[in-house]
Design an enzyme around this catalytic site. Structure first.
Site, PDB file in Angstrom:
ATOM      1  CG  ASN A 263      -0.410   0.700   2.408  1.00 52.72           C
ATOM      2  OD1 ASN A 263      -0.450   1.930   2.511  1.00 52.72           O
ATOM      3  ND2 ASN A 263       0.147  -0.072   3.339  1.00 52.72           N
TER       4      ASN A 263
ATOM      5  CG  LEU B  68       0.331   7.841   7.237  1.00 45.76           C
ATOM      6  CD1 LEU B  68       1.465   8.556   7.949  1.00 45.76           C
ATOM      7  CD2 LEU B  68      -0.309   6.821   8.167  1.00 45.76           C
TER       8      LEU B  68
ATOM      9  CG  ASN C  82      -1.528   5.464  14.326  1.00 47.50           C
ATOM     10  OD1 ASN C  82      -1.213   6.342  13.518  1.00 47.50           O
ATOM     11  ND2 ASN C  82      -0.748   4.429  14.583  1.00 47.50           N
TER      12      ASN C  82
ATOM     13  CG  ASN D 268       3.028   5.847  11.871  1.00 46.53           C
ATOM     14  OD1 ASN D 268       4.105   5.250  11.840  1.00 46.53           O
ATOM     15  ND2 ASN D 268       2.291   6.024  10.786  1.00 46.53           N
TER      16      ASN D 268
ATOM     17  CB  CYS E  21       5.336  10.213  10.163  1.00 47.12           C
ATOM     18  SG  CYS E  21       3.732   9.581  10.659  1.00 47.12           S
TER      19      CYS E  21
ATOM     20  CE  LYS F 155       1.826   0.017  13.351  1.00 42.66           C
ATOM     21  NZ  LYS F 155       0.501   0.106  12.694  1.00 42.66           N
TER      22      LYS F 155
ATOM     23  CB  ILE G 239       6.955  -4.721  12.470  1.00 45.10           C
ATOM     24  CG1 ILE G 239       6.303  -5.757  11.582  1.00 45.10           C
ATOM     25  CG2 ILE G 239       8.045  -5.274  13.350  1.00 45.10           C
ATOM     26  CD1 ILE G 239       7.231  -6.436  10.577  1.00 45.10           C
TER      27      ILE G 239
ATOM     28  N   GLY H 122       1.514  -8.247  12.258  1.00 42.23           N
ATOM     29  CA  GLY H 122       2.212  -8.505  11.010  1.00 42.23           C
ATOM     30  C   GLY H 122       1.866  -9.874  10.470  1.00 42.23           C
ATOM     31  N   GLY H 123       0.838  -9.940   9.631  1.00 38.98           N
ATOM     32  CA  GLY H 123       0.492 -11.191   8.981  1.00 38.98           C
ATOM     33  C   GLY H 123      -0.365 -12.144   9.783  1.00 38.98           C
TER      34      GLY H 123
END
Length: 314
Positions: free
Chosen positions: A81, A85, A111, A139, A142, A177, A203, A255-256
């Site tokens: 992606n 943001l 967030n 976050n 950034c 994060k 992550i 993550g996944g």
């Protein structure tokens, strides 16, 4: 079975939350979940109340338009992606999303995104006026405009500075994060802990790209994009394991995650809570389905308290 966990002073009814950017503020999912058959409602909860906490999409000081061109493409085992943001800014978030979130029986982790340390602080200061906000997730992937656009999260000094500034702006739980796109994630983790972080999320997406073979051009206008989904699970598990052994504050692992056993693996690696991300797109009922399977797995394995799993890797 006891599902409750304590995340840096934040009491969660179970260890499940969602990854920022995959759930918006939850309205669409809540509408869908509220129509679940009772047999598919873990703990007999409807709507968002079956989550341990909701983590919102990133909120910035001013409206953030996001990136131009193609924003999402599927990969062999996940997705890339380059959304950028996109969000309407903190004032609209307070006016439109928070009043609805206040009606949900679930802690709200907001967030926070920013181009500079001052922007992060300004968002927190505005949200400090809102009772509905339970905690902040910062976050630090950034782009830092004061350092030529490099991410806050790749430099221990920058990560420490933004953490310290955010810490000074709030007494609510502060979660940082972390990005995996660094040589040593434990160095960043320790810097954030020393600067006052109460917990860490890890992550964020892994840097990657896609190429259109026919046009011989990158698929994304910015070339780089963020990889998420099952492909990054081994990377995320290793990061959680390493950071768990490097700091003394709780972790949110992500993550996944696409199954109950995936969730268990992250807890064993050291996470106190786990977040479902891209799988929410694959299956909008992912949370209720996986939570139900998780409870069944624990029952089958004789787990009486979810804390038995946290950091339980042999």
């Amino acid at each position: 079975m006891k599902l409750e966990v304590n995340l840096a002073g934040l009491s969660l009814k179970n260890p499940f939350t969602v990854a920022s950017g995959t759930f918006a503020s939850g309205k669409e999912y809540a509408d869908l979940w509220s129509n679940l058959d009772k047999r598919d409602r873990p703990l007999c909860h409807a709507s968002l109340s079956l989550l341990g906490a909701i983590t919102t999409k990133g909120v910035s000081l001013n409206p953030w338009p996001g990136n131009e061109g193609i924003r999402i493409t599927e990969t062999a085992s996940g997705m890339l992606n380059s959304i950028g943001l996109q969000n309407p800014g903190v004032e609209e978030f307070c006016a439109k999303d928070l009043p609805w979130l206040a009606t949900q029986d679930v802690p709200v982790i907001v967030n926070v995104a920013g181009h500079s340390t001052e922007e992060y602080v300004a968002v927190i200061q505005r949200l400090e006026q809102e009772r509905t906000v339970s905690a902040f997730e910062i976050n630090i992937s950034c782009p830092n405009v004061d350092c030529g656009g490099i991410s806050f999260g790749v430099d221990p000094k920058a990560a420490s500075q933004v953490t310290q500034a955010c810490r000074s702006a709030t007494k609510r739980p502060l979660i940082i994060k972390l990005t995996p796109n660094v040589t040593d994630i434990t160095t960043i983790a320790r810097a954030c802990e020393a600067a006052g972080a109460d917990a860490l999320s890890l992550i964020n997406t892994v840097a990657g790209m896609a190429i259109d073979a026919k046009s011989r051009k990158p698929v994304f206008s910015r070339k780089v994009a963020g990889l998420s989904g099952p492909a990054i699970k081994p990377i995320a598990l290793y990061a959680v394991h390493r950071v768990f052994n490097a700091v003394d504050i709780p972790l949110i692992g992500m993550g996944g995650i696409a199954s109950a056993e995936d969730a268990v693996e992250f807890l064993l690696a050291g996470a106190t809570a786990i977040a479902l991300g891209s799988h929410n797109f694959t299956d909008p009922l992912a949370v209720p389905h996986i939570l139900k399977d998780f409870m069944h797995w624990c029952e089958q394995e004789g787990i009486k308290d979810v804390s038995e799993l946290i950091g339980g890797l042999q």
